[in-house]
Enzyme design. Structure first.
Site, short mmCIF file in Angstrom:
data_model
loop_
_atom_site.label_atom_id
_atom_site.label_comp_id
_atom_site.label_asym_id
_atom_site.label_seq_id
_atom_site.Cartn_x
_atom_site.Cartn_y
_atom_site.Cartn_z
N ALA A 73 -5.37 -13.61 -0.16
CA ALA A 73 -4.55 -12.70 -0.98
C ALA A 73 -5.43 -11.98 -2.01
O ALA A 73 -6.37 -12.57 -2.56
CB ALA A 73 -3.45 -13.48 -1.70
N GLU A 106 -2.73 -17.88 11.32
CA GLU A 106 -1.50 -17.21 11.73
C GLU A 106 -1.24 -16.05 10.78
O GLU A 106 -1.59 -16.13 9.60
CB GLU A 106 -0.29 -18.15 11.62
CG GLU A 106 -0.16 -19.13 12.75
CD GLU A 106 -0.40 -20.53 12.26
OE1 GLU A 106 -0.49 -20.71 11.02
OE2 GLU A 106 -0.49 -21.44 13.10
N ASN A 111 2.56 -7.63 9.68
CA ASN A 111 1.57 -7.47 8.61
C ASN A 111 0.34 -6.72 9.15
O ASN A 111 -0.74 -7.28 9.33
CB ASN A 111 1.19 -8.84 8.04
CG ASN A 111 0.45 -8.74 6.73
OD1 ASN A 111 0.00 -7.65 6.35
ND2 ASN A 111 0.31 -9.85 6.03
N TYR A 118 -8.31 -8.76 9.96
CA TYR A 118 -8.87 -9.84 10.80
C TYR A 118 -9.54 -9.26 12.05
O TYR A 118 -10.59 -9.76 12.47
CB TYR A 118 -7.78 -10.83 11.19
CG TYR A 118 -7.11 -11.47 10.00
CD1 TYR A 118 -7.87 -11.98 8.94
CD2 TYR A 118 -5.72 -11.57 9.89
CE1 TYR A 118 -7.27 -12.55 7.83
CE2 TYR A 118 -5.11 -12.14 8.79
CZ TYR A 118 -5.88 -12.63 7.76
OH TYR A 118 -5.29 -13.18 6.66
C1 LIG Z 1 -4.24 -8.29 3.48
C2 LIG Z 1 -5.04 -8.26 2.16
C3 LIG Z 1 -5.54 -9.69 1.87
C4 LIG Z 1 -6.24 -7.32 2.34
O1 LIG Z 1 -7.04 -7.36 1.17
P1 LIG Z 1 -8.05 -6.17 0.77
O2 LIG Z 1 -9.03 -6.71 -0.20
O3 LIG Z 1 -7.28 -4.97 0.40
O4 LIG Z 1 -8.78 -5.89 2.17
P2 LIG Z 1 -10.17 -5.12 2.37
O5 LIG Z 1 -10.32 -4.04 1.36
O6 LIG Z 1 -11.28 -6.10 2.50
O7 LIG Z 1 -9.89 -4.43 3.79
C5 LIG Z 1 -10.71 -4.60 4.91
C6 LIG Z 1 -10.11 -3.90 6.12
O8 LIG Z 1 -8.82 -4.46 6.42
C7 LIG Z 1 -7.94 -3.42 6.89
N1 LIG Z 1 -6.83 -3.26 5.93
C8 LIG Z 1 -6.67 -3.88 4.73
N2 LIG Z 1 -5.50 -3.51 4.15
C9 LIG Z 1 -4.92 -2.64 4.99
C10 LIG Z 1 -3.70 -1.90 4.94
N3 LIG Z 1 -2.85 -2.01 3.90
N4 LIG Z 1 -3.40 -1.09 5.98
C11 LIG Z 1 -4.22 -0.98 7.03
N5 LIG Z 1 -5.41 -1.63 7.13
C12 LIG Z 1 -5.75 -2.46 6.12
C13 LIG Z 1 -8.79 -2.17 6.95
O9 LIG Z 1 -9.37 -2.15 8.25
C14 LIG Z 1 -9.84 -2.44 5.89
O10 LIG Z 1 -11.02 -1.72 6.08
P3 LIG Z 1 -11.13 -0.21 5.48
O11 LIG Z 1 -10.66 -0.27 4.06
O12 LIG Z 1 -12.57 0.08 5.65
O13 LIG Z 1 -10.21 0.62 6.33
C15 LIG Z 1 -4.16 -7.73 0.98
O14 LIG Z 1 -3.52 -6.53 1.38
C16 LIG Z 1 -3.09 -8.71 0.52
O15 LIG Z 1 -3.32 -9.56 -0.34
N6 LIG Z 1 -1.87 -8.62 1.10
C17 LIG Z 1 -0.76 -9.50 0.75
C18 LIG Z 1 -1.03 -10.91 1.20
C19 LIG Z 1 -1.24 -11.02 2.70
O16 LIG Z 1 -0.53 -10.39 3.49
N7 LIG Z 1 -2.21 -11.85 3.08
C20 LIG Z 1 -2.51 -12.14 4.48
C21 LIG Z 1 -1.63 -13.26 4.92
S1 LIG Z 1 -2.04 -13.80 6.55
#
Ligand SMILES: CC(C)(COP(=O)(O)OP(=O)(O)OC[C@H]1O[C@@H](n2cnc3c(N)ncnc32)[C@H](O)[C@@H]1OP(=O)(O)O)[C@@H](O)C(=O)NCCC(=O)NCCS
Length: 149
Positions: A73, A106, A111, A118
């Protein structure tokens, strides 16, 4: 470019990580649940710090070389800056050091952001679990990484 530091999570970060859980998930882990997890010998937790502030975290278990990610997260204001990527990379490096066989997790089918993340990191879809999540009820995709670890 922000200065991101990834470090092993200590008890001092528990209350902020509980806040992050509440921000990100419909069934968040409580501070006490997180404390118990952290004390578990199998758990592997890292936090991301941006200019000294908590920006995100990753939690996983390593049981007999099988690494299972329980949560990733990042606070909304820190998203799309590579923090989740840096957290996963750190877990991959540790898993390699620990001679792990694979990393698995999972994720909710809807999402897309997390699934993209991933996939970008080399995880492959290997199956699904029907109605795995509640609140709202939803299937899970099962994704596994067997790359350079
Ligand atoms: C999912 C989450 C952890 C991603 O964190 P983040 O620090 O923003 O991710 P990153 O910046 O490292 O992103 C890496 C890549 O992931 C993908 N990605 C991340 N967020 C994305 C979004 N909202 N939509 C599409 N692709 C996304 C992209 O490919 C991105 O690369 P890019 O920015 O070069 O396009 C964050 O959105 C989050 O905390 N979400 C809520 C909690 C959650 O869903 N956790 C996962 C549970 S399994």
């Amino acid at each position: 470019m922000m200065n991101i530091i990834i470090e092993k999570m200590g008890e001092n970060y528990l209350s902020q990580i509980a806040e992050l859980e509440k921000t990100c998930f419909s069934t968040p882990w409580s501070e006490n649940a997180l404390r118990e997890e952290l004390a578990n010998q199998f758990s592997r937790f890292f936090v991301a710090l941006c200019d000294g502030q908590i920006a995100g975290y990753i939690g996983a278990h390593n049981v007999v070389g099988e690494v299972y990610i329980t949560n990733v997260a990042v606070f909304p204001q820190f998203r799309r800056q590579g923090i989740a990527e840096a957290l996963i990379k750190k877990l991959m490096d540790l898993s390699q050091t620990e001679n792990a066989e694979f990393i698995t997790l999972e994720v909710r089918k809807s999402n897309i952001g997390a699934i993209n993340l991933y996939t970008k990191m080399g995880f492959k879809e290997v199956g699904s679990r029907k109605n795995f999540y509640e609140n709202p009820r939803e299937d899970a995709l099962l994704m596994t990484y067997r790359g350079e670890i």
